[in-house]
Design a protein around this motif. Structure first.
Motif, short mmCIF file in Angstrom:
data_model
loop_
_atom_site.label_atom_id
_atom_site.label_comp_id
_atom_site.label_asym_id
_atom_site.label_seq_id
_atom_site.Cartn_x
_atom_site.Cartn_y
_atom_site.Cartn_z
N ARG A 10 -14.44 48.70 37.69
CA ARG A 10 -14.37 49.66 38.79
C ARG A 10 -14.79 51.05 38.35
NH1 ARG A 10 -11.48 48.34 43.46
NH2 ARG A 10 -10.29 46.39 43.44
N SER A 11 -14.32 51.48 37.19
CA SER A 11 -14.64 52.84 36.75
C SER A 11 -16.12 52.99 36.44
CB SER A 11 -13.79 53.23 35.54
OG SER A 11 -14.01 52.36 34.45
N MET A 12 -16.73 51.96 35.85
CA MET A 12 -18.16 52.05 35.58
C MET A 12 -18.96 52.05 36.88
SD MET A 12 -18.12 52.52 32.41
CE MET A 12 -19.87 52.58 32.09
N GLN A 13 -18.50 51.32 37.89
CA GLN A 13 -19.14 51.37 39.21
C GLN A 13 -19.09 52.78 39.77
OE1 GLN A 13 -20.57 48.77 40.85
NE2 GLN A 13 -20.83 49.61 42.90
N MET A 14 -17.94 53.44 39.64
CA MET A 14 -17.78 54.78 40.21
C MET A 14 -18.43 55.86 39.36
SD MET A 14 -13.94 54.50 41.86
CE MET A 14 -14.18 55.84 43.04
N LEU A 15 -18.77 55.50 38.11
CA LEU A 15 -19.51 56.42 37.25
C LEU A 15 -21.02 56.34 37.51
CD1 LEU A 15 -17.60 56.03 33.85
CD2 LEU A 15 -18.01 58.19 35.06
N GLY A 16 -21.42 55.41 38.38
CA GLY A 16 -22.83 55.38 38.76
C GLY A 16 -23.60 54.17 38.30
N TYR A 17 -22.89 53.09 37.90
CA TYR A 17 -23.56 51.87 37.48
C TYR A 17 -23.44 50.80 38.55
CZ TYR A 17 -23.69 53.79 32.74
OH TYR A 17 -23.93 54.57 31.64
N ASN A 18 -24.26 49.78 38.42
CA ASN A 18 -24.07 48.56 39.19
C ASN A 18 -23.21 47.66 38.31
OD1 ASN A 18 -24.14 46.21 40.65
ND2 ASN A 18 -26.37 46.21 40.94
N SER A 19 -21.92 47.72 38.53
CA SER A 19 -20.97 47.06 37.63
C SER A 19 -20.39 45.83 38.31
CB SER A 19 -19.85 48.04 37.25
OG SER A 19 -18.93 47.44 36.37
N ALA A 20 -21.12 44.74 38.23
CA ALA A 20 -20.68 43.48 38.84
C ALA A 20 -19.67 42.79 37.94
CB ALA A 20 -21.88 42.57 39.07
N LYS B 265 -28.68 33.03 40.24
CA LYS B 265 -27.33 33.00 40.79
C LYS B 265 -26.67 34.37 40.78
CE LYS B 265 -23.60 29.58 40.61
NZ LYS B 265 -23.07 28.42 39.84
N TRP B 266 -26.90 35.14 39.71
CA TRP B 266 -26.28 36.46 39.57
C TRP B 266 -27.34 37.47 39.10
CZ3 TRP B 266 -23.52 32.29 36.98
CH2 TRP B 266 -22.43 31.81 37.73
N PRO B 267 -28.17 37.96 40.00
CA PRO B 267 -29.29 38.83 39.60
C PRO B 267 -28.86 40.19 39.07
CG PRO B 267 -29.09 38.73 42.00
CD PRO B 267 -28.15 37.70 41.45
N TYR B 268 -27.61 40.57 39.27
CA TYR B 268 -27.14 41.90 38.88
C TYR B 268 -26.35 41.88 37.57
CZ TYR B 268 -24.32 39.42 42.25
OH TYR B 268 -23.71 38.42 42.95
N LEU B 269 -26.49 40.78 36.80
CA LEU B 269 -25.89 40.73 35.47
C LEU B 269 -26.98 40.94 34.43
CD1 LEU B 269 -23.43 37.70 35.79
CD2 LEU B 269 -23.00 40.12 36.25
N LYS B 270 -26.56 41.45 33.27
CA LYS B 270 -27.56 41.67 32.22
C LYS B 270 -27.15 40.95 30.94
CE LYS B 270 -26.32 45.94 29.76
NZ LYS B 270 -26.73 45.46 28.43
N PHE B 271 -28.15 40.63 30.15
CA PHE B 271 -27.94 40.00 28.84
C PHE B 271 -28.71 40.78 27.79
CE2 PHE B 271 -29.36 37.09 25.50
CZ PHE B 271 -28.13 36.64 25.04
N PRO B 272 -28.06 41.13 26.69
CA PRO B 272 -26.65 40.91 26.36
C PRO B 272 -25.73 41.68 27.32
CG PRO B 272 -27.91 41.53 24.41
CD PRO B 272 -28.78 41.80 25.60
N ALA B 273 -24.49 41.23 27.40
CA ALA B 273 -23.51 41.91 28.23
C ALA B 273 -23.22 43.29 27.67
CB ALA B 273 -22.21 41.10 28.29
N SER B 274 -22.84 44.19 28.55
CA SER B 274 -22.43 45.52 28.08
C SER B 274 -21.15 45.41 27.27
CB SER B 274 -22.20 46.45 29.28
OG SER B 274 -23.32 46.46 30.13
#
Length: 974
Positions: A89-99, A591-600
């Protein structure tokens, strides 16, 4: 109407005040109200709205470590999931797409056990049930608990993709897990070997290091002599010490260290009938000889000679069970090993290569030497999967090391009795120590040599120019950020020292080890076409496809004959399943286009350095060459309020469901955010009570803030440059807080966020700014710039505080936000942390007000005594004389209305030290206060006592300020 001191009546002006107006209740009622917000979020699909809103922002991916789907969540689950939600949640509110995509671990032994228990209760034999039918029952069991846990996690306020989670048992996941295993096989990293592994007799399977915990255990300890039969000192015996007497039948060598000084010792006095007898000669480490003779009840002994490393290397001994059942008539060599120490024992280590990693290692390293000395290097299989001795333990076949309940069998006693009968035991005892247990069954395990599937740690990877899995993993650790930083060294040490990774489990519920082995050559089949057919069938039918009749022929196709190949039926260690999640979650863009690899980030408890962090690192390094994460965050465990481990038997378990039922999930979330998660976290009744009190203060502050904002109008917004100093001071603090809160969220330091905000809200707002500005907000005229400025600041405070607290108090901040923004689709969780202009920061102003607040503190201290002694009722009855000796304070107070700041009706400032009887505070030197009563009449509206009251002809019972306010209200039709 109220009586005044003069006996006249006083008009009730309360209806003319701008008092707080709000439906935001003082009593939170969280257990009843939180489900309302959950339903609202579900109805509006807030997670999808967040994804759409953030689609063009940089990605931040916290990858969920999958909990095991076999029971209700406990407080450790709650801690873990709330922390993850705070990050997301905090990373989302800091301006990221935090799925956040939640997941579950669904295969493995605990689920099998549950189904087997159900079978036993019905008198059903598992071995008579077709394997696919059994696996389907396991799948149904896991599905049931996924559904239960999903609702329990959602009740914590966790936002995520609950309708589209990942499951290690979903068909696409099982297919990808198989693909990852086959990648490892194709690169030459997979092999079948015979090696001692941790074996659970109770669970009938090999266990990984991550599945082991160490518990207190009382072992039999024996000191055994091995008579020297070749080399130097043939009239002596080498003495070993062991806490696993049952491994003596599997002994094949003795390990020594050329670095340890040893000697030949002779017994010169001993009790009659003693095992150690007068004349016996023993070879022992000098450092340990005295302790050995004490254990052996030897009354006197002499050291006869040095025994050097060269002599030791030439020695061969008889097995101490030689002559028993004709099975131990072989030489026992002495091997020089680095693992040998003189910290305890005798300086010589009993070596059973089938029952210990060090034993196995030195035996295998000595294969050439053994053959040169005419010794068979074969390793016996002395103990079977049920803990019984096999034919490779002559004389003991049928004895048992551990039974089905995890209790000691008869093996130790039978071995000890045989050693005594052969005259080769000199002492025995008991040792309470930390011994490996299965973390699931909580029963002791044994090291047992069995054929298993392994991944090489140190063999060069095919096509990687000498690169090894261990080197890859260590390099990856060095490139990973750890929170706290100590986690890096911990994981590094584990990887540096770990043996080859054992992947196989002798169970049924899991992803099979999808390889074929040629029956004649023992070689693993490497064929991409075969691998593709396997993976494709798993995509369509799941891993059950492996067990279908004719599956081998289908997979092998026309190119190979099924009868020439062994189809492996072991299943993968579930740590390989969860270690592979990056491949079927983070890399699944369809399935999850808003995830990244490697994970944060990967985030789990500190035990996962040997678990999920560890297996994920190895799996990704094996298949990708690098770690699946950029950073790793670890948290401690949950303890009771006294710092003890929670236990049902102790009755100190705190269930998250009970806290939610009584107090609400926001209280649990505030406890998590307020705690130092890098250490073990305590939770008990008093800690919950403290958290509830802290929450109540925050809520009351917000309630007052929202109530006053009922009178805020956007057209009355005041620019910062036009505001009074006090409002500009609050803007300065907002700028400071913005910097501190953002930095703390970026550092995942939620305790600091809570500390910053609670101190600000309780001390600087409630007890200072709000306290001072109540009069202006309630009583000032509509046209008052002071009141408009204060309302403008309250609006800014509201936007900042609700956003900053939203990741923590998810329900309360939503309730607070909707109090002002009730329109459909509105949510605080769709906001970013607000932009706070850096130019609001004014350190010079803050320094000035630090001096003013110090003076205020002395004044309020003096008036507190006056109230306590009942010389005044409220501070508005006072008009203290304030003596100021410090020129800095005098300069700071210049032009300030100290009466307003100190909430009195008047103040007289006098330069100088003041009389001796004046009130002072030691920590604020140079300020003295003489209390005095205010002169004049009390304003019937603001309650200030002022000489001017009575001078306005229209409103003779109020002050001039209040009279103007009344005129403006009347003109506005209020």
């Amino acid at each position: 109407m109220n009586d005044t001191a003069s006996g006249a009546t006083e008009t009730d002006y309360s209806a003319t005040l701008f008092l707080p107006e709000t439906d935001f209740p003082m009593r939170a009622g969280l257990p009843d109200r939180e489900p309302v917000w959950l339903q609202r979020w579900q109805d509006m699909d807030i997670y999808a709205l967040q994804r759409e809103q953030a689609k063009d922002r940089p990605l931040f991916t916290l990858h969920d470590g999958p909990p095991y789907a076999n029971g209700n969540i406990h407080i450790g689950h709650a801690l873990n999931k709330v922390l993850k939600d705070l990050v997301s949640r905090s990373m989302q509110m800091l301006g990221y797409n935090s799925a956040y995509v939640p997941g579950w671990d669904c295969h493995g032994l605990p689920i099998e056990w549950k189904i087997e228990e159900q079978y036993r209760a019905r008198g059903k034999d598992k071995d008579e049930v077709p394997v696919i039918e059994f696996r389907q029952e396991c799948r149904a069991f896991a599905t049931q608990w996924v559904d239960v846990q999903r609702e329990e996690f959602k009740r914590l306020g966790i936002v995520g993709e609950w309708d589209n989670p990942y499951l290690t048992m979903s068909f696409d996941a099982e297919a990808q897990i198989a693909r990852e295993l086959m990648k490892v096989s194709m690169s030459g990293q997979l092999y079948r070997g015979s090696k001692p592994v941790m074996w659970s007799v109770v669970e009938r399977t090999a266990l990984a290091e991550a599945e082991i915990e160490y518990r207190d255990y009382e072992s039999d300890a024996i000191w055994v002599k091995f008579p020297v039969t070749a080399g130097a000192h043939r009239d002596a015996a080498v003495v070993i010490w062991t806490t696993t007497p049952w491994t003596i039948p599997a002994n094949r060598a003795i390990s020594f260290s050329s670095r340890i000084a040893c000697g030949l010792y002779q017994v010169t006095a001993a009790p009659e009938g003693n095992w150690a007898k007068v004349g016996d000669r023993y070879i022992l480490a000098d450092q340990l000889a005295a302790e050995v003779f004490a254990k052996a009840k030897v009354e006197a002994y002499e050291r006869r000679a040095d025994v050097g490393a060269g002599e030791l290397a030439s020695i061969a001994c008889a097995h101490p069970l030689a002559g028993l059942a004709g099975g131990y008539e072989f030489a026992v060599p002495l091997l020089d090993g680095e693992h040998v120490t003189d910290d305890a024992g005798t300086g010589f280590v009993h070596t059973a290569p089938g029952h210990g990693l060090d034993d196995f290692g030195i035996w295998m390293d000595s294969t050439r030497l053994l053959r040169e000395r005419g010794i068979d290097p074969a390793i016996p299989y002395a103990v079977d999967d049920a803990g019984f001795y096999t034919k490779d333990a002559p004389g003991f076949e049928g004895a048992r090391v551990i039974d089905d309940n995890g209790k000691k069998g008869d093996a130790n006693n039978r071995v000890i009795a045989a050693l005594a009968e052969h005259g080769n035991i000199i002492a025995r005892g008991r040792l309470k120590h930390q011994y490996p247990h299965s973390w699931r069954s909580k029963k002791p395990v044994i090291y047992r040599n069995t054929p298993q599937w392994f991944v090489y740690m140190d063999k060069p990877i095919e096509g990687a120019e000498g690169d090894t899995l261990r080197a890859r993993a260590l390099n990856a650790i060095d490139r990973t950020k750890f929170y706290p930083s100590a986690g890096q060294n911990r994981l590094r040490a584990m990887i540096a020292d770990r043996p080859d990774w054992v992947l196989s489990r002798q169970r049924a519920w899991g992803v099979p080890i999808t390889v074929f082995v040629h029956k004649q050559t023992g070689e693993i089949l490497k064929d991409e076409a075969v691998n593709h057919r396997i993976a494709q069938s798993f995509e369509e039918e799941g891993a059950d496809a492996w067990y279908k009749p004719g599956a081998a022929r289908l997979y092998l196709g026309e190119a190979y004959r099924a009868e020439d190949y062994e189809m492996i039926m072991d299943v993968l260690d579930v740590w390989f399943d969860s270690g592979s999640t990056h491949s079927f979650v983070l890399r699944n863009k369809q399935k999850w286009p808003y995830l990244k690899f490697p994970a944060s980030m990967y985030l789990e408890g500190s035990d996962q350095h040997r678990g999920w962090f560890h297996s994920s690192l190895l799996e990704s390094c094996a298949t990708n060459g690098f770690a699946p994460y950029d950073s790793v965050l670890t948290h401690g465990f949950t303890m009771d309020g006294e710092g003890r481990k929670m236990s049902k038997s102790m009755g100190n378990v705190v269930a998250p469901q009970e806290i939610i039922k009584q107090y609400g999930a926001d209280i649990l979330r505030l406890w998590v955010a307020s705690s130092d998660y890098s250490e073990d976290l305590r939770l008990g009744k008093e800690i919950v009570k403290t958290t509830v009190d802290a929450y109540r203060k925050l809520r009351n502050t917000l309630r007052w803030l929202v109530g006053n904002l009922a009178h805020f109008r956007k057209e009355d917004v005041v620019a910062p440059a036009d505001m009074p100093e006090l409002e500009r001071l609050m803007l300065h603090r907002l700028a400071q807080l913005d910097e501190g809160v953002r930095a703390a969220y970026k550092d995942y330091d939620y305790r600091k966020v809570v500390t910053l905000l609670t101190n600000f809200m309780n001390i600087e707002l409630s007890a200072f700014y709000f306290d001072i500005r109540k009069d202006a907000l309630y009583c000032d005229p509509i046209s008052s710039m002071r009141r408009k400025s204060a309302l403008t600041v309250l609006d800014l405070l509201f936007n900042a505080l609700t956003a900053w607290l939203a990741p923590i108090l998810v329900f309360t901040m939503e309730e607070c936000w909707l109090e002002r923004h009730p329109e459909p689709g509105s949510s605080v969780h769709l906001q970013l942390f607000p932009h706070v202009p850096a130019e609001w920061r004014d350190d010079e102003l803050a320094g000035k007000w630090q001096l003013i607040r110090a003076v205020r503190r002395v004044v309020t201290g003096a008036l507190e005594i006056e109230r306590r002694e009942k010389r005044i009722g409220s501070s508005l009855e006072a008009a203290p004389k304030v003596f100021v000796a410090d020129p800095r304070h005098i300069a700071a107070l210049d032009g300030q209305d100290l009466a307003e700041i100190a909430i009195t009706s008047a103040v007289q400032i006098v330069e100088g030290d003041g009389p001796a009887e004046a009130f002072r505070l030691e920590e604020v030197p140079g300020i003295a206060v003489l209390p005095a009563h205010a002169e004049g009449r009390r304003c019937a509206r603001s309650w200030k006592v002022l000489p001017e009251v009575g001078s306005d002809p229209d409103y003779p019972d109020v002050s001039l300020r209040d009279a103007q306010a009344l005129r403006e209200r009347a003109a506005a039709g209020l």
